[in-house]
Design a protein around this motif. Structure first.
Motif, PDB file in Angstrom:
ATOM      1  N   ARG A  17      11.571  -5.028 -21.134  1.00  0.00           N
ATOM      2  CA  ARG A  17      10.855  -4.644 -22.557  1.00  0.00           C
ATOM      3  C   ARG A  17       9.455  -4.240 -22.140  1.00  0.00           C
ATOM      4  O   ARG A  17       8.842  -3.473 -22.692  1.00  0.00           O
ATOM      5  N   LEU A  18       8.629  -5.469 -21.285  1.00  0.00           N
ATOM      6  CA  LEU A  18       7.237  -5.085 -20.965  1.00  0.00           C
ATOM      7  C   LEU A  18       7.214  -3.975 -20.081  1.00  0.00           C
ATOM      8  O   LEU A  18       6.071  -3.291 -20.213  1.00  0.00           O
ATOM      9  N   GLU A  19       8.205  -3.875 -19.113  1.00  0.00           N
ATOM     10  CA  GLU A  19       8.038  -2.590 -18.343  1.00  0.00           C
ATOM     11  C   GLU A  19       7.943  -1.285 -19.024  1.00  0.00           C
ATOM     12  O   GLU A  19       7.550  -0.189 -18.907  1.00  0.00           O
ATOM     13  N   ARG A  20       9.068  -1.421 -19.964  1.00  0.00           N
ATOM     14  CA  ARG A  20       9.096   0.050 -20.906  1.00  0.00           C
ATOM     15  C   ARG A  20       7.981   0.205 -21.570  1.00  0.00           C
ATOM     16  O   ARG A  20       7.647   1.417 -21.818  1.00  0.00           O
ATOM     17  N   ALA A  21       7.383  -0.872 -21.885  1.00  0.00           N
ATOM     18  CA  ALA A  21       5.944  -0.635 -22.599  1.00  0.00           C
ATOM     19  C   ALA A  21       4.680  -0.272 -22.032  1.00  0.00           C
ATOM     20  O   ALA A  21       3.827   0.072 -22.420  1.00  0.00           O
ATOM     21  N   GLY A  22       5.148   0.236 -20.596  1.00  0.00           N
ATOM     22  CA  GLY A  22       3.922   0.571 -19.652  1.00  0.00           C
ATOM     23  C   GLY A  22       3.156  -0.554 -18.845  1.00  0.00           C
ATOM     24  O   GLY A  22       2.486  -0.406 -17.827  1.00  0.00           O
ATOM     25  N   ASP A  41      -1.263  -4.426 -17.721  1.00  0.00           N
ATOM     26  CA  ASP A  41      -0.995  -3.440 -18.805  1.00  0.00           C
ATOM     27  C   ASP A  41      -1.820  -1.820 -18.460  1.00  0.00           C
ATOM     28  O   ASP A  41      -2.506  -2.253 -17.331  1.00  0.00           O
TER      29      ASP A  41
END
Length: 57
Positions: A17-22, A41
């Protein structure tokens, strides 16, 4: 950089999820790589998820 203490491994969905958020998974050094996961980030700030718990007592 202040760690967020999880006191255990992150949820299975949290890292993707953190990877998908950039977020980009990066190394913060051998200690943090052993006891957690670090993300940068898009603005360059870092988030450290520490799998250990500690107390200042």
């Amino acid at each position: 950089m202040l760690p967020r203490v999880l006191d255990g491994p992150p949820d299975d969905e949290l890292v993707p999820r953190l990877e998908r958020a950039g977020g980009t998974r990066v190394s913060a050094g051998p200690h943090w790589d052993r006891w957690g996961v670090t993300f940068a980030d898009p603005d360059g700030y870092r988030l450290v998820l520490c799998t250990r718990a500690w107390s200042n007592d």
